[in-house]
Design a protein around this motif. Structure first.
Motif, PDB file in Angstrom:
ATOM      1  N   LYS A  91      25.044  15.803 -38.954  1.00 39.77           N
ATOM      2  CA  LYS A  91      24.068  14.995 -38.218  1.00 39.77           C
ATOM      3  C   LYS A  91      24.759  14.022 -37.275  1.00 39.77           C
ATOM      4  CE  LYS A  91      19.900  15.580 -40.592  1.00 39.77           C
ATOM      5  NZ  LYS A  91      18.579  15.069 -40.679  1.00 39.77           N
ATOM      6  N   SER A  96      27.973  17.768 -33.068  1.00 39.42           N
ATOM      7  CA  SER A  96      26.736  17.952 -33.825  1.00 39.42           C
ATOM      8  C   SER A  96      25.570  18.288 -32.902  1.00 39.42           C
ATOM      9  CB  SER A  96      26.419  16.671 -34.601  1.00 39.42           C
ATOM     10  OG  SER A  96      25.072  16.676 -35.039  1.00 39.42           O
ATOM     11  N   TYR A  98      22.394  18.331 -33.810  1.00 45.63           N
ATOM     12  CA  TYR A  98      21.369  17.322 -34.101  1.00 45.63           C
ATOM     13  C   TYR A  98      21.643  16.037 -33.315  1.00 45.63           C
ATOM     14  CZ  TYR A  98      18.556  13.971 -36.736  1.00 45.63           C
ATOM     15  OH  TYR A  98      17.678  12.984 -37.088  1.00 45.63           O
ATOM     16  N   HIS A 102      19.451  13.419 -31.000  1.00 45.86           N
ATOM     17  CA  HIS A 102      18.987  12.262 -31.766  1.00 45.86           C
ATOM     18  C   HIS A 102      19.978  11.105 -31.832  1.00 45.86           C
ATOM     19  CE1 HIS A 102      16.787  15.796 -33.324  1.00 45.86           C
ATOM     20  NE2 HIS A 102      15.757  14.956 -33.363  1.00 45.86           N
TER      21      HIS A 102
END
Length: 134
Positions: A91, A96, A98, A102
């Motif tokens: 994360k 990453s 993700y 984010h």
């Protein structure tokens, strides 16, 4: 004599500098169609798919989000391209997938939206605004 030559060179340099943008390549236009972000093969989505309105983001420079050209000569690689954000389990971290969307950086969706929230209060920052309930 020296002063007039110097001033002529300065004026010529300024004229060239001001004319340079006229010869620059035109900016690439954002696609008209929305893009639906899906999890790359091998990654499990825990929320609904994201429909990205590319046209609404037309005022943003492509390089503000995209930052790596692909080997095929296309202008920008997909986020999950090998060597970019191809870590589908982490994360955090630069690789990453993700975190590319984010993370709290100017290049991520969430980071950019949070940064613009004060100037544009309607910019969505809540999860369900991008990941609507099915």
């Amino acid at each position: 004599m020296k002063r007039s030559l110097f001033m002529s060179l300065v004026v010529a340099a300024l004229a060239c500098a001001l004319a340079l943008p006229l010869y620059a390549a035109p900016a690439k236009k954002a696609p008209d169609a929305d893009i639906t972000f899906k999890a790359p093969e091998g990654m499990k989505m825990t929320k609904s798919l994201v429909k990205f309105p590319h046209k609404k983001h037309a005022e943003v420079k492509c390089a503000d989000c995209h930052h790596k050209k692909d080997a095929k000569g296309n202008e920008y690689a997909k986020c999950d391209a090998k060597g970019c954000h191809d870590n589908l389990t982490a994360k955090q971290g630069k690789d990453s997938y993700y975190n590319a969307f984010h993370g709290n950086t100017a290049k991520s969706c969430v980071g950019c939206h949070k940064a613009k929230k004060e100037a544009k209060p309607n910019v969505p920052t809540a999860c369900d605004k991008c990941h609507p309930k099915a």
